[in-house]
Design an enzyme around this catalytic site. Structure first.
Site, short mmCIF file in Angstrom:
data_model
loop_
_atom_site.label_atom_id
_atom_site.label_comp_id
_atom_site.label_asym_id
_atom_site.label_seq_id
_atom_site.Cartn_x
_atom_site.Cartn_y
_atom_site.Cartn_z
N VAL A 165 0.81 -1.22 0.00
CA VAL A 165 0.00 0.00 0.00
C VAL A 165 0.85 1.28 0.00
O VAL A 165 0.32 2.37 -0.21
CB VAL A 165 -0.99 0.03 1.20
CG1 VAL A 165 -1.97 -1.11 1.13
CG2 VAL A 165 -0.25 0.06 2.53
N SER B 56 -7.47 4.08 15.48
CA SER B 56 -7.22 3.40 16.77
C SER B 56 -7.51 4.39 17.90
O SER B 56 -7.33 5.60 17.73
CB SER B 56 -5.76 2.96 16.85
OG SER B 56 -5.44 2.57 18.17
N TYR C 127 2.98 5.45 15.80
CA TYR C 127 1.66 4.80 15.56
C TYR C 127 0.51 5.77 15.88
O TYR C 127 -0.42 5.92 15.09
CB TYR C 127 1.58 3.54 16.43
CG TYR C 127 0.34 2.71 16.24
CD1 TYR C 127 0.21 1.87 15.14
CD2 TYR C 127 -0.70 2.74 17.17
CE1 TYR C 127 -0.93 1.09 14.97
CE2 TYR C 127 -1.84 1.97 17.02
CZ TYR C 127 -1.96 1.14 15.91
OH TYR C 127 -3.09 0.37 15.76
N ALA C 128 0.61 6.45 17.04
CA ALA C 128 -0.45 7.39 17.45
C ALA C 128 -0.59 8.52 16.42
O ALA C 128 -1.71 8.91 16.07
CB ALA C 128 -0.14 7.97 18.83
N SER D 193 0.17 8.38 13.24
CA SER D 193 -0.43 7.86 12.00
C SER D 193 -1.94 7.69 12.16
O SER D 193 -2.72 7.98 11.25
CB SER D 193 0.21 6.53 11.61
OG SER D 193 -0.17 5.48 12.48
P1 NAP Z 1 -2.36 -7.58 11.78
O1 NAP Z 1 -2.90 -8.88 12.26
O2 NAP Z 1 -0.90 -7.31 11.94
O3 NAP Z 1 -2.77 -7.40 10.23
C1 NAP Z 1 -2.34 -6.31 9.46
C2 NAP Z 1 -2.18 -6.76 8.03
O4 NAP Z 1 -1.71 -5.66 7.21
C3 NAP Z 1 -1.12 -7.88 7.90
O5 NAP Z 1 -1.57 -8.91 7.05
C4 NAP Z 1 0.04 -7.12 7.31
O6 NAP Z 1 0.99 -7.90 6.62
C5 NAP Z 1 -0.68 -6.15 6.37
N1 NAP Z 1 0.25 -5.13 5.90
C6 NAP Z 1 1.29 -4.58 6.56
N2 NAP Z 1 1.96 -3.75 5.76
C7 NAP Z 1 1.35 -3.76 4.56
C8 NAP Z 1 1.60 -3.09 3.32
N3 NAP Z 1 2.63 -2.27 3.16
N4 NAP Z 1 0.77 -3.34 2.29
C9 NAP Z 1 -0.26 -4.21 2.41
N5 NAP Z 1 -0.56 -4.86 3.56
C10 NAP Z 1 0.25 -4.64 4.63
O7 NAP Z 1 -3.10 -6.36 12.48
P2 NAP Z 1 -4.60 -6.20 13.05
O8 NAP Z 1 -4.54 -6.27 14.50
O9 NAP Z 1 -5.55 -7.06 12.29
O10 NAP Z 1 -4.84 -4.67 12.68
C11 NAP Z 1 -5.57 -4.23 11.54
C12 NAP Z 1 -5.74 -2.71 11.63
O11 NAP Z 1 -6.44 -2.41 12.84
C13 NAP Z 1 -4.41 -1.97 11.69
O12 NAP Z 1 -4.50 -0.77 10.97
C14 NAP Z 1 -4.26 -1.68 13.17
O13 NAP Z 1 -3.45 -0.55 13.41
C15 NAP Z 1 -5.70 -1.45 13.56
N6 NAP Z 1 -5.95 -1.61 15.00
C16 NAP Z 1 -5.75 -2.82 15.62
C17 NAP Z 1 -5.99 -2.93 16.99
C18 NAP Z 1 -5.79 -4.22 17.72
O14 NAP Z 1 -5.95 -4.23 18.96
N7 NAP Z 1 -5.47 -5.33 17.05
C19 NAP Z 1 -6.43 -1.83 17.71
C20 NAP Z 1 -6.62 -0.62 17.06
C21 NAP Z 1 -6.39 -0.52 15.70
P3 NAP Z 1 2.43 -8.22 7.41
O15 NAP Z 1 2.11 -9.20 8.46
O16 NAP Z 1 3.34 -8.75 6.34
O17 NAP Z 1 2.94 -6.93 7.98
#
Ligand code: NAP
Length: 246
Positions: A63, A141, A154-155, A157
């Site tokens: 992305v 977030s 992160y915050a 972004s």
């Molecule tokens: P996750 O399990 O780490 O999944 C994120 C996905 O994005 C992974 O498959 C990752 O691939 C992919 N990604 C990373 N860099 C990329 C790139 N350059 N191009 C395309 N895809 C890419 O995270 P999640 O917990 O599901 O989080 C999803 C979203 O929710 C994120 O934006 C996160 O900040 C937000 N969020 C999560 C939480 C929480 O508690 N989990 C809370 C608040 C917000 P790789 O593994 O190769 O990096």
């Protein structure tokens, strides 16, 4: 809620919250374009969605790369005949205290989490404008609302995503495109299970409901924001956090 015939692009869809959003929107009838850099994980999710009667294809795309984003959106529009829904979900962390945080770790987090959402939005609004209708949901977030030590990158972004959400909502309202953000709290995924136990305990202590969220809790709110039931909502940020940021 019904998304029959709608085409939805979800970034970071290989696992975690993105994969759950993909499954949820597919269950409501949307055709799903999974976008990620992890090919084998995405293929497994496509197989899962197809096995339960849905339609899905995966597209490898970083992305942060404008050429890759443009090509991917073009391929999706050609494959599915349009684009109605964009979920900017791809996100990473590189946590460290400001004194130890490297400029590289600042840049990569801002690049994936914020620039990535801008690039996808820039590419996706054209096919949406053709239809005079579109839904964009940015996954921010609660950390973007109240900050956190060791997460300045992160915050920033995630706070930036809220500014992007409101600007896009205003800029494209007249074109029928709605843009909203969801701000999750502590959700159980690979991103959070690797956190130190102390940090997990702290998150749970500050969550009035007292338990962590599941990816499905986020997916259900995203689905609402993608459906016509939410057509009078734009520029909004909805917390899915068990009350953490109230
Ligand atoms: P996750 O399990 O780490 O999944 C994120 C996905 O994005 C992974 O498959 C990752 O691939 C992919 N990604 C990373 N860099 C990329 C790139 N350059 N191009 C395309 N895809 C890419 O995270 P999640 O917990 O599901 O989080 C999803 C979203 O929710 C994120 O934006 C996160 O900040 C937000 N969020 C999560 C939480 C929480 O508690 N989990 C809370 C608040 C917000 P790789 O593994 O190769 O990096």
């Amino acid at each position: 809620m019904n998304l029959d015939g709608k085409v939805a692009l979800i970034t970071g869809a290989a696992r975690g919250i993105g994969a759950e959003i993909a499954k949820y929107l597919a269950s409501l009838g949307a055709k799903i374009a999974l976008v990620d850099i992890l090919e084998s994980e995405m293929k497994a999710k496509v197989a899962e969605i197809s096995a339960s009667g849905g339609t899905a294809e995966c597209f490898i795309c970083d992305v942060t790369d404008w050429d890759s984003v443009q090509r991917t959106v073009k391929d999706i529009v050609e494959k599915f005949g349009g684009l109605d829904i964009l979920i900017n979900n791809a996100g990473i962390t590189r946590d460290n205290l400001v004194l130890r945080l490297t400029p590289t770790d600042w840049d990569i987090v801002l690049s994936v989490n914020l620039k990535g959402a801008f690039l996808l939005t820039k590419a996706a609004v054209r096919p949406m404008m053709k239809k005079k209708y579109g839904k964009i949901v940015n996954i921010s977030s609660v950390i973007g609302l109240f900050g956190n030590p060791a997460q300045a990158n992160y915050a920033s972004s995630k706070a930036g995503l809220i500014g992007l959400t409101k600007s896009v909502a205003k800029e494209f309202a007249a074109k029928g495109i709605r843009c909203n953000a969801v701000a999750p709290g502590y959700i159980e995924t690979e991103m959070t299970t690797n956190l130190p136990q102390k940090a997990i305990d702290q998150f749970l202590l500050s969550t009035p409901l007292g338990y962590s969220g599941k990816p499905k809790d986020v997916a259900a709110v995203v689905a609402f924001l993608c459906s016509s039931e939410s057509d009078y909502i734009t520029g909004e940020v909805i917390r899915v956090d068990g009350g953490m940021a109230m």
